[in-house]
Design a protein around this motif. Sequence first.
Motif, PDB file in Angstrom:
ATOM      1  N   PRO A 108       0.795  -1.240   0.000  1.00 16.86           N
ATOM      2  CA  PRO A 108       0.000   0.000   0.000  1.00 16.86           C
ATOM      3  C   PRO A 108       0.821   1.279   0.000  1.00 16.86           C
ATOM      4  O   PRO A 108       0.462   2.246  -0.678  1.00 16.86           O
ATOM      5  N   GLY A 109       1.901   1.313   0.738  1.00 17.37           N
ATOM      6  CA  GLY A 109       2.735   2.519   0.751  1.00 17.37           C
ATOM      7  C   GLY A 109       3.319   2.819  -0.617  1.00 17.37           C
ATOM      8  O   GLY A 109       3.407   3.992  -1.037  1.00 17.37           O
ATOM      9  N   GLU A 110       3.743   1.774  -1.330  1.00 22.28           N
ATOM     10  CA  GLU A 110       4.271   1.953  -2.680  1.00 22.28           C
ATOM     11  C   GLU A 110       3.181   2.420  -3.631  1.00 22.28           C
ATOM     12  O   GLU A 110       3.408   3.288  -4.489  1.00 22.28           O
ATOM     13  N   VAL A 111       1.986   1.835  -3.507  1.00 26.07           N
ATOM     14  CA  VAL A 111       0.857   2.234  -4.350  1.00 26.07           C
ATOM     15  C   VAL A 111       0.576   3.725  -4.170  1.00 26.07           C
ATOM     16  O   VAL A 111       0.381   4.466  -5.142  1.00 26.07           O
ATOM     17  N   ALA A 112       0.560   4.165  -2.925  1.00 27.55           N
ATOM     18  CA  ALA A 112       0.271   5.573  -2.642  1.00 27.55           C
ATOM     19  C   ALA A 112       1.316   6.492  -3.274  1.00 27.55           C
ATOM     20  O   ALA A 112       0.990   7.504  -3.907  1.00 27.55           O
ATOM     21  N   THR A 113       2.571   6.129  -3.124  1.00 24.17           N
ATOM     22  CA  THR A 113       3.645   6.960  -3.676  1.00 24.17           C
ATOM     23  C   THR A 113       3.565   7.022  -5.197  1.00 24.17           C
ATOM     24  O   THR A 113       3.662   8.107  -5.796  1.00 24.17           O
ATOM     25  N   ILE A 114       3.381   5.876  -5.828  1.00 26.21           N
ATOM     26  CA  ILE A 114       3.399   5.826  -7.295  1.00 26.21           C
ATOM     27  C   ILE A 114       2.177   6.523  -7.881  1.00 26.21           C
ATOM     28  O   ILE A 114       2.287   7.259  -8.873  1.00 26.21           O
ATOM     29  N   ILE A 115       0.995   6.329  -7.281  1.00 29.17           N
ATOM     30  CA  ILE A 115      -0.197   7.014  -7.784  1.00 29.17           C
ATOM     31  C   ILE A 115      -0.037   8.524  -7.644  1.00 29.17           C
ATOM     32  O   ILE A 115      -0.454   9.296  -8.526  1.00 29.17           O
ATOM     33  N   GLY A 116       0.569   8.962  -6.555  1.00 34.10           N
ATOM     34  CA  GLY A 116       0.830  10.388  -6.394  1.00 34.10           C
ATOM     35  C   GLY A 116       1.717  10.930  -7.510  1.00 34.10           C
ATOM     36  O   GLY A 116       1.460  12.004  -8.072  1.00 34.10           O
ATOM     37  N   GLU A 117       2.762  10.173  -7.873  1.00 32.56           N
ATOM     38  CA  GLU A 117       3.655  10.590  -8.952  1.00 32.56           C
ATOM     39  C   GLU A 117       2.937  10.596 -10.296  1.00 32.56           C
ATOM     40  O   GLU A 117       3.117  11.507 -11.116  1.00 32.56           O
ATOM     41  N   VAL A 118       2.109   9.582 -10.531  1.00 30.61           N
ATOM     42  CA  VAL A 118       1.355   9.497 -11.788  1.00 30.61           C
ATOM     43  C   VAL A 118       0.407  10.688 -11.912  1.00 30.61           C
ATOM     44  O   VAL A 118       0.314  11.322 -12.969  1.00 30.61           O
ATOM     45  N   SER A 119      -0.303  10.985 -10.841  1.00 29.03           N
ATOM     46  CA  SER A 119      -1.257  12.099 -10.877  1.00 29.03           C
ATOM     47  C   SER A 119      -0.559  13.416 -11.182  1.00 29.03           C
ATOM     48  O   SER A 119      -1.039  14.218 -11.995  1.00 29.03           O
ATOM     49  N   ARG A 120       0.572  13.654 -10.528  1.00 29.19           N
ATOM     50  CA  ARG A 120       1.302  14.894 -10.775  1.00 29.19           C
ATOM     51  C   ARG A 120       1.787  14.968 -12.230  1.00 29.19           C
ATOM     52  O   ARG A 120       1.733  16.020 -12.865  1.00 29.19           O
ATOM     53  N   HIS A 121       2.237  13.838 -12.742  1.00 33.80           N
ATOM     54  CA  HIS A 121       2.736  13.815 -14.114  1.00 33.80           C
ATOM     55  C   HIS A 121       1.612  14.068 -15.116  1.00 33.80           C
ATOM     56  O   HIS A 121       1.771  14.875 -16.049  1.00 33.80           O
TER      57      HIS A 121
END
Length: 555
Positions: free
Chosen positions: A185-198
């Motif tokens: 879950p922690g990785e999912v949160a980090t990666i989705i945050g990066e995807v959204s910003r991109h």
Amino acid sequence: MNEKLTIYDTTLRDGTQAENFNLSVEDKVRITLKLDELGIDFIEGGWPGASPASTRYFEEIRNYELKHAVVTAFGSTRNFSKPPEEDPNLAALLAAKTRAITIFGKSWDIHVRDALRIELEDNLQIIEDSLAYLRPQVEFLFYDAEHFFDGYKANPQYALQTLERAVAGGAQCLVLCDTNGGTLPGEVATIIGEVSRHLNSLTVKTSVAPRPAEGEGGAELPVELGIHAHNDSECAVANSLVAVSLGVRQVQGTINGIGERCGNANLTSIMPGLALKMKHYFPAAENLHKLTETSRFVSELGNLAHHKYQPYVGQAAFAHKGGIHVSAVKRNPLTYEHIDPERVGNIRRILISDQAGRSNVLHKAKKFGIDLDSKDPLVSSILKKLKELETQGFQYEGAEASFELLMRKALGTCKEYFHLLGYKVISQKDPCALGPEEEVVEEATIRLEVGGELVHTAALGHGPVNALDNALRKALYGFYPQLEQVELQDYKVRVLASEHGTGARVRVLIESSDDDSTWGTVGVSHDIIEASWQALVDSITYKLMKDERQRQAEG
């Protein structure tokens, strides 16, 4: 209420990749109708062209008018060797004539090089032009970014490029897939945050004009994010809920979490979490009272035992065993229940076990229609007897009929409808028989006393227990013809203390039914035939007692 979500079910496609879970075309149609009734938004029907059965499903489902759900066809991006208009996979997707299409493409560079064996730029091209070819011809177009989280961890720049090209191709939703199920879950949160910003920083122009949504006057739909999680790390539900908390608007999963390897994200856990705990709205949220029924329906059609310990919809999800728990729950269910079971169509169950307290016994007495005061010394007597029997291996959680008989015997209100004088069971192997079915013959002989009359009879059977069951029924039919209604629905044997080998005790659990009810009974012994006899006698006695009480109530 938070912003509306979309629930996307893939039981009929991804779910059928599970071991021992197989569905006929007729089964898939019935499940589609059930999911539509529940309020699922999109139902992935399969990969058209992958097999004759998949093709036939899409032909058959067109004969039904769904109330809400949109059937979706699933497939891959085009083959690199063919342009989109000549690709048979894309042609099969369009031939399915569904309102929605989902295609998947490679996000992980290792898959591009080792599986597709093409250049990284070539993969980007087939993602974009596959979507661009489909976009004008379909109402809803989704892109599954396969292995996205693993791809991002290996090569974040390239994984994000695949999403850019999917947006350029006209995808309405980018579904981030944890295909191997190993992301936490922690990785999912980090990666989705990066995807959204991109994605928010992009000014990508689509290759084709988007197909307007009905009633929107040609306005372009925003590109949304979705989540498709697998459960190999036991995190699929958590990853899905975390994703929604970060703005993901489409959630993919299967009923009961059925799927390849360890399964997919379990929609029967995700939907209550989203609706009841996170306060999100989606059409199925209004029908959660049908959730348990739908869950068990899918298990039944897939010929799988329903997962007893499954959250929300499992038989044990709201079962209470300890006496302190039972006492508290009777005063206020919130003390040991996180939601009201009726909100998901389940029920509260009070179990009888060696942890049982007075509250459990009194609760069961009330259920059985037995007038028993909490201060009555018989309560302690019943509890003591119960615990003695359970030290021998008896369990009554699946055998409430046997427990009711135990209680009535303690009260002296259980009638003896017949008395055993003796039985004998013979298994004889004939070495001269020609076929395996004739090699072993079982015969049971039984002597009973019924109302002062002696009965001596015998019967053959398929196995010693069946022979004994046949002989008992044969002996009693003349006195109690209603026993012809009784059918044995299930027969289970459990070895207790297996370190004793063939000398171990066994517990036999029998489930019986008649025209209007089902009941369970139990027996325990070192002898499997004796344990079976105990359970059979309880089953027959319970049926006769039940019928007699019904006649008295009607009279």
